[in-house]
Design a protein around this motif. Structure first.
Motif, mmCIF file in Angstrom:
data_model
loop_
_atom_site.group_PDB
_atom_site.id
_atom_site.type_symbol
_atom_site.label_atom_id
_atom_site.label_comp_id
_atom_site.label_asym_id
_atom_site.label_seq_id
_atom_site.Cartn_x
_atom_site.Cartn_y
_atom_site.Cartn_z
ATOM 1 N N PRO A 38 0.833 -1.205 0.000
ATOM 2 C CA PRO A 38 0.000 0.000 0.000
ATOM 3 C C PRO A 38 0.866 1.252 0.000
ATOM 4 C CG PRO A 38 0.118 -0.917 2.206
ATOM 5 C CD PRO A 38 0.854 -1.873 1.317
ATOM 6 N N VAL A 39 0.266 2.372 -0.411
ATOM 7 C CA VAL A 39 0.908 3.679 -0.261
ATOM 8 C C VAL A 39 0.334 4.285 1.018
ATOM 9 C CG1 VAL A 39 1.160 5.991 -1.247
ATOM 10 C CG2 VAL A 39 1.090 3.982 -2.757
ATOM 11 N N VAL A 40 1.188 4.819 1.874
ATOM 12 C CA VAL A 40 0.711 5.433 3.117
ATOM 13 C C VAL A 40 0.860 6.951 3.019
ATOM 14 C CG1 VAL A 40 1.181 5.665 5.588
ATOM 15 C CG2 VAL A 40 1.173 3.394 4.529
ATOM 16 N N VAL A 41 -0.253 7.653 3.265
ATOM 17 C CA VAL A 41 -0.246 9.124 3.260
ATOM 18 C C VAL A 41 -0.657 9.578 4.650
ATOM 19 C CG1 VAL A 41 -1.358 11.192 2.299
ATOM 20 C CG2 VAL A 41 -0.832 9.249 0.795
ATOM 21 N N VAL A 42 0.077 10.501 5.254
ATOM 22 C CA VAL A 42 -0.281 10.937 6.608
ATOM 23 C C VAL A 42 -0.494 12.449 6.683
ATOM 24 C CG1 VAL A 42 0.885 9.017 7.771
ATOM 25 C CG2 VAL A 42 2.149 11.132 7.335
ATOM 26 N N SER A 43 -1.367 12.833 7.612
ATOM 27 C CA SER A 43 -1.535 14.236 8.002
ATOM 28 C C SER A 43 -0.450 14.593 9.002
ATOM 29 C CB SER A 43 -2.876 14.431 8.720
ATOM 30 O OG SER A 43 -3.939 14.430 7.829
ATOM 31 N N ALA A 44 -0.384 15.863 9.341
ATOM 32 C CA ALA A 44 0.416 16.295 10.483
ATOM 33 C C ALA A 44 -0.193 15.699 11.751
ATOM 34 C CB ALA A 44 0.397 17.819 10.571
ATOM 35 N N LEU A 127 3.447 25.824 7.170
ATOM 36 C CA LEU A 127 2.460 24.755 7.393
ATOM 37 C C LEU A 127 2.965 23.392 6.941
ATOM 38 C CD1 LEU A 127 -1.013 26.351 6.546
ATOM 39 C CD2 LEU A 127 0.354 26.457 8.622
ATOM 40 N N ALA A 128 3.821 23.392 5.913
ATOM 41 C CA ALA A 128 4.307 22.112 5.373
ATOM 42 C C ALA A 128 5.111 21.330 6.408
ATOM 43 C CB ALA A 128 5.145 22.351 4.123
ATOM 44 N N MET A 129 5.648 22.044 7.403
ATOM 45 C CA MET A 129 6.481 21.387 8.410
ATOM 46 C C MET A 129 5.733 20.231 9.095
ATOM 47 S SD MET A 129 9.495 21.569 9.786
ATOM 48 C CE MET A 129 9.920 20.132 10.728
ATOM 49 N N GLY A 130 4.435 20.401 9.326
ATOM 50 C CA GLY A 130 3.668 19.378 10.044
ATOM 51 C C GLY A 130 3.673 18.036 9.326
ATOM 52 N N GLU A 131 3.372 18.054 8.042
ATOM 53 C CA GLU A 131 3.295 16.812 7.266
ATOM 54 C C GLU A 131 4.691 16.267 6.964
ATOM 55 O OE1 GLU A 131 0.821 18.849 7.235
ATOM 56 O OE2 GLU A 131 -0.964 17.594 7.124
ATOM 57 N N ALA A 133 7.279 16.483 8.915
ATOM 58 C CA ALA A 133 7.762 15.829 10.139
ATOM 59 C C ALA A 133 7.021 14.517 10.389
ATOM 60 C CB ALA A 133 7.602 16.780 11.327
ATOM 61 N N SER A 134 5.691 14.544 10.321
ATOM 62 C CA SER A 134 4.937 13.325 10.653
ATOM 63 C C SER A 134 5.274 12.199 9.668
ATOM 64 C CB SER A 134 3.428 13.604 10.666
ATOM 65 O OG SER A 134 2.979 13.959 9.377
ATOM 66 N N SER A 135 5.436 12.540 8.386
ATOM 67 C CA SER A 135 5.703 11.483 7.411
ATOM 68 C C SER A 135 7.105 10.899 7.608
ATOM 69 C CB SER A 135 5.516 12.002 5.981
ATOM 70 O OG SER A 135 6.369 13.093 5.702
ATOM 71 N N ARG A 136 8.076 11.726 7.947
ATOM 72 C CA ARG A 136 9.415 11.201 8.236
ATOM 73 C C ARG A 136 9.364 10.250 9.437
ATOM 74 N NH1 ARG A 136 13.549 13.698 5.582
ATOM 75 N NH2 ARG A 136 13.336 15.898 5.107
ATOM 76 N N MET A 137 8.582 10.644 10.445
ATOM 77 C CA MET A 137 8.515 9.815 11.658
ATOM 78 C C MET A 137 7.858 8.476 11.383
ATOM 79 S SD MET A 137 7.573 12.971 14.098
ATOM 80 C CE MET A 137 7.114 12.035 15.523
ATOM 81 N N VAL A 138 6.759 8.494 10.629
ATOM 82 C CA VAL A 138 6.079 7.231 10.332
ATOM 83 C C VAL A 138 6.984 6.341 9.478
ATOM 84 C CG1 VAL A 138 4.096 6.197 9.144
ATOM 85 C CG2 VAL A 138 3.759 8.170 10.634
ATOM 86 N N VAL A 193 5.920 6.190 2.049
ATOM 87 C CA VAL A 193 5.265 6.946 3.116
ATOM 88 C C VAL A 193 5.383 8.421 2.769
ATOM 89 C CG1 VAL A 193 5.205 7.464 5.586
ATOM 90 C CG2 VAL A 193 5.913 5.184 4.798
ATOM 91 N N MET A 194 4.238 9.083 2.660
ATOM 92 C CA MET A 194 4.223 10.460 2.150
ATOM 93 C C MET A 194 3.376 11.371 3.025
ATOM 94 S SD MET A 194 3.306 9.355 -1.762
ATOM 95 C CE MET A 194 3.826 10.883 -2.526
ATOM 96 N N GLY A 195 3.732 12.638 3.058
ATOM 97 C CA GLY A 195 2.893 13.625 3.732
ATOM 98 C C GLY A 195 1.752 14.034 2.818
#
Ligand code: ASP
Ligand code: MG
Length: 459
Positions: A38-44, A127-131, A133-138, A193-195
């Protein structure tokens, strides 16, 4: 089955939530061993975008220290969460990366605060910082669990125009990049894994799609990859047959059409904004809403066509505290031009009209914005008699089956017996029936309709 799995802010709120994400994806892999990953897309992470917006506001007011303090708190929160997910050298690398990104951003924010000017372009960088960061972490959390995966920078994939804070994607360019960059990772058997929410112009300037835009990102990538399903993982089970604040025991709507979802969104069903999934619906890709805290629940499926059981409605909705305005032509019969004059008044005072019903001599409309009501009334009174009733409400029954099953209309009206109905209307789409009634009657009306159409099957 090839899927995109998008996880919203509450589904990646902390280390525990992100661990649930890993487990949900692991399940998906186990259940579909021969498919591509699967492709994973995350929010902040939840509330992060709000804090970043606040940071921008402070910078705009020249409060550089306060803005920097918000960013350092955010950085600390991310590092704490990272420490709960990753260990050893990977953790050190991730922490360094987050600290560097937040430091660079802080330097920019201090510069904007000095000028007291945060441009839309600067806002997008913030605003881009949120996604990011979260995508790098996941992505790091997947790696920690030895699940083949790769962080993909959405800014290299999602190509937009330069309408900062509400950028419009270029679908052709984005699809070409998605197939190339994301496709390569999938081909290598890795989970990209993408923001969500973020992209960039052709020249590489960071943009965002507008608040709540991660669903849109998921739909765009899903359309470009022609996946079989787009999963929107959130913190509720799916769409409900009625607002739980109004009806005691609403049920989950298993499946609905895109048009029905749009009707319900208009009435404030907040699960997802249908327009954000349009790229998927246009390509006939089903979108499923799922709960990351209860992954075993089947959720709600939105498709282009929908498919309700015969004789069933899809959901109820209501809008409370509206005002009814009855407008009667003083010339007894509606002369031509009357409707145009009437609606021009609402247009002049920028007041949207919700329900409209007409008879030979009068027109009734509902509005929920009464800010300019006095102006509207005095203008209407130039050519019509006007009567106003506040404290009314709209109750709406939604269902594709209303088109084919005439009996449903009768059942709905019958279930409302003895509740005074002020207006009744069925739009040309025949996908809903709208009742206007006194606001205090709403709980009873909704309960009766819900009993009539959504009673639990007791065995
Ligand atoms: N993080 C962004 C927002 O809060 C985008 C999203 O979550 O969909 O608006
Ligand atoms: Mg969201």
């Amino acid at each position: 089955m090839n899927v995109i799995m998008k996880f919203g802010g509450t589904s990646v709120a902390d280390a525990e939530a992100m661990t649930r994400v890993i487990n949900i994806v692991r399940q998906q892999l186990a259940a579909n061993p021969t498919d591509r990953p699967p492709v994973v897309v995350v929010s902040a992470m939840s509330k992060v975008t709000d804090r970043l917006v606040e940071t921008g506001r402070l910078a705009g007011e020249r409060q550089g220290d306060e803005a920097a303090k918000l960013l350092s708190d955010l950085c600390a929160r991310h590092i704490t969460v990272a420490s709960g997910l990753v260990s050893g050298g990977a953790l050190e690398g991730l922490k360094r990366r987050l600290a560097e990104d937040f430091d660079a951003l802080t330097a920019h924010v201090r510069g904007w605060a000095r000028d007291g000017d945060v441009s839309p372009r600067a806002t997008d960088e913030l605003l881009a910082m949120g996604e990011l960061a979260s995508s790098r972490m996941v992505a790091a959390a997947f790696a920690e669990q030895k699940i083949p995966s790769a962080w993909v920078d959405s800014r290299q994939v999602l190509v937009t125009d330069d309408e900062h804070t509400a950028a419009v994607p270029d679908m052709d360019a984005t699809c070409a990049k998605t197939q190339q960059i994301v496709g390569a990772r999938l081909g290598a058997g890795e989970i990209p894994v993408m923001g969500g929410f973020i992209g960039a112009t052709v020249t590489g300037v960071t943009t965002t799609l507008g608040r709540g835009g991660s669903d849109y990102s998921a739909a765009i990538f899903g359309a470009c990859l022609d996946v079989d399903e787009i999963q929107i993982w959130t913190d509720v089970d799916g769409m409900l047959t009625a607002d739980p604040r109004v009806v005691a025991d609403p049920r989950l709507v298993p499946q609905l059409s895109f048009a029905e979802a749009s009707e319900l969104a208009y009435f404030g069903a907040k699960v997802l904004h249908p327009s954000t999934i349009l790229p998927a619906v246009a390509r006939n890709i089903p979108v499923r809403i799922l709960n990351s805290r209860r992954p075993e629940v089947k959720g709600t499926m939105i498709t282009a066509e929908g498919r309700g059981d015969a004789g069933a409605l899809t959901a109820l909705a209501c809008k409370r505290g509206v005002t009814v305005i009855d407008i009667t032509s003083t010339r007894m019969l509606m002369a031509f031009g009357f409707l145009r004059r009437l609606f021009e008044v609402f247009e002049r005072f920028k007041t949207p009209v919700d329900v409209v019903t007409t008879s030979e001599v009068s027109v009734s409309v509902t509005v929920d914005n009464t800010r300019r009501l006095d102006d509207i009334l005095s203008n209407l009174r130039n050519f019509a008699e006007v009567n106003v009733e506040p404290d009314m409400a709209i109750v709406c029954v939604v269902g594709e089956n209303l088109r084919s099953d005439a009996a449903l209309f009768g059942r709905a009206v019958t279930s409302l017996e003895r509740i005074p109905l002020r207006l009744v209307s069925q739009a040309a789409s025949r996908r809903n029936i709208t009742f206007v009634m006194r606001d205090p009657d709403v709980p009873q009306a909704m309960a009766r309709l819900h009993d009539a159409f959504f009673a639990r099957v007791t065995r």
